[in-house]
Design an enzyme around this catalytic site. Structure first.
Site, short mmCIF file in Angstrom:
data_model
loop_
_atom_site.label_atom_id
_atom_site.label_comp_id
_atom_site.label_asym_id
_atom_site.label_seq_id
_atom_site.Cartn_x
_atom_site.Cartn_y
_atom_site.Cartn_z
CG HIS A 149 -1.81 1.13 1.29
ND1 HIS A 149 -3.15 0.98 1.63
CD2 HIS A 149 -1.68 2.35 1.31
CE1 HIS A 149 -3.80 2.19 1.77
NE2 HIS A 149 -2.80 3.21 1.32
CE LYS B 288 -7.94 2.08 -0.74
NZ LYS B 288 -6.79 2.65 -0.02
CG HIS C 22 -9.78 4.23 3.72
ND1 HIS C 22 -8.36 4.89 3.89
CD2 HIS C 22 -10.48 4.60 4.64
CE1 HIS C 22 -8.54 5.52 5.00
NE2 HIS C 22 -9.68 5.48 5.36
CG HIS D 262 -4.79 2.19 6.10
ND1 HIS D 262 -6.06 2.01 6.35
CD2 HIS D 262 -4.47 2.80 4.94
CE1 HIS D 262 -6.75 2.75 5.39
NE2 HIS D 262 -5.92 3.10 4.36
#
Ligand code: NCD
Ligand code: ZN
Length: 346
Positions: free
Chosen positions: A14, A100, A137, A175
């Protein structure tokens, strides 16, 4: 005590490279140590179609340092207008490694992201069919949800329902910042994985807010309390192949960070490998560093591990620049707040 460690060359699952002057300034910081990286598509305007990705890939390869064999793994930015056939074609030709998903408004340059998930059902179904991973995300954007709870709420309200509705869809929760995300990912089969950034292994929310506001520690998802950081360290250093490195190295010029409304993003490309070695060393987990940086990512993406290696050697504190210069302005390198002793060799 180990003083030298040789691992397969790492990959970054990433990474933000931007374009133009910023791309040229930050690309060598990644290619110095990393063989491949998943390239985030949140340019302005975003990389939405296969044609956009072809153009962006050419910009990156044109900016590569001489002799570099770095391989950018391209992604497409999912919008409510994305055409499943364009995605399938980009996958079939080997152009893209993932798609994404940004919930609309979740982070930097995410305005064209997805607001109504029913509108991307066709794309997700097609991706499940062809085995193309979705990078997510994982934060909701609802104004009434506290920013520190956005990841937890996303798992319950969005991620789990999407995965149930799209059996076989391979998903990377990117993340991750919470112990709840660690537990959720661990409890699932190998069709779900998570990336963990360098900075989330080092900072908690006090680093951002105590003793004044520290804009260079502000990123999204925002760092959480210490117990969550400890859960991330445990997951990253465990050797569990659900978890691998995605630095989320996200350069912004200092002027955009050190201002009344500063951008989210930590720039960690320069010193990531030394920081990770320090973190793993402190946990007595150096033997698991290779799994985290070099083995578990390729396994999830179905790619071969890199043939070349990287050697880390422990010694006197590592010197690295406080900032890198770009024609767009200086970019502050992430300061872990402690000395780094692991030097990265060829
Ligand atoms: C990223 C950026 O700057 O593009 N910022 C960040 O805080 N991580 C976007 C993102 O990955 O959320
Ligand atoms: Zn990112």
């Amino acid at each position: 005590m180990s003083t030298s460690l040789t691992i397969r060359r790492p990959d970054d699952w990433h990474l933000h490279l931007r374009d133009g002057d910023m791309l040229r300034a930050v690309l060598p910081e990644t290619t110095r140590h990393f063989a491949r990286a998943i390239i985030m598509p949140n340019l302005v305007p975003p990389v939405v179609t296969a044609a956009d990705a072809i153009r962006y890939r050419a910009m990156i390869t044109d900016a590569l340092p001489a002799g570099s064999s770095f391989q950018p793994l391209m992604t497409l930015y999912l919008t409510e207008q994305t055409n499943p056939e364009d995605v399938a074609m980009a996958h079939a030709t080997g152009l893209i490694a993932a798609v994404k998903l940004y919930p609309a408004g979740a982070t930097t340059n995410s305005a064209s992201g997805v607001a109504n998930f029913d509108k991307v059902r066709g794309v997700l179904d097609r991706m499940a069919e062809i085995g193309l991973p979705l990078c997510v995300h994982g934060e909701v954007t609802d104004a009434d949800i506290d920013i520190f709870d956005r990841e937890a709420v996303f798992i319950d309200r969005v991620l789990d329902p999407i995965r149930r509705a799209t059996p076989g869809l391979r998903v990377v929760m990117e993340h991750i910042t919470t112990s709840g995300a660690v537990e959720y990912v661990q409890s699932q089969a190998t069709d779900l994985a998570a990336t963990i950034t360098t900075h989330h292994l080092v900072i908690n929310r006090n680093h951002i807010l105590v003793g004044g506001i520290h804009p260079h520690y502000y990123c999204l998802p925002v760092a959480k309390r210490e117990s969550h950081r400890l859960a991330l360290v445990k997951a990253a250093t465990s050797g569990d192949n659900h978890f691998f490195l995605g630095t989320d190295s996200a350069p912004h010029v200092d002027a955009a960070k050190e201002t009344g409304c500063g951008c989210a993003g930590c720039f960690t490309a320069t010193n990531t490998m030394s920081i990770l070695a320090e973190v793993f060393d402190r946990e007595n987990a150096l033997p698991n560093l290779e799994a985290f940086t070099s083995l578990s990512g390729p396994a999830f993406y179905g790619l071969p591990v890199n043939k070349s290696t990287l050697t880390l050697t422990k010694g006197t504190p590592v010197a690295y620049p406080a900032k890198i210069t770009s024609k767009a302005g200086p970019v502050t390198v992430f300061d872990p707040g402690f000395d780094l002793h692991w030097h990265v060799g060829p």
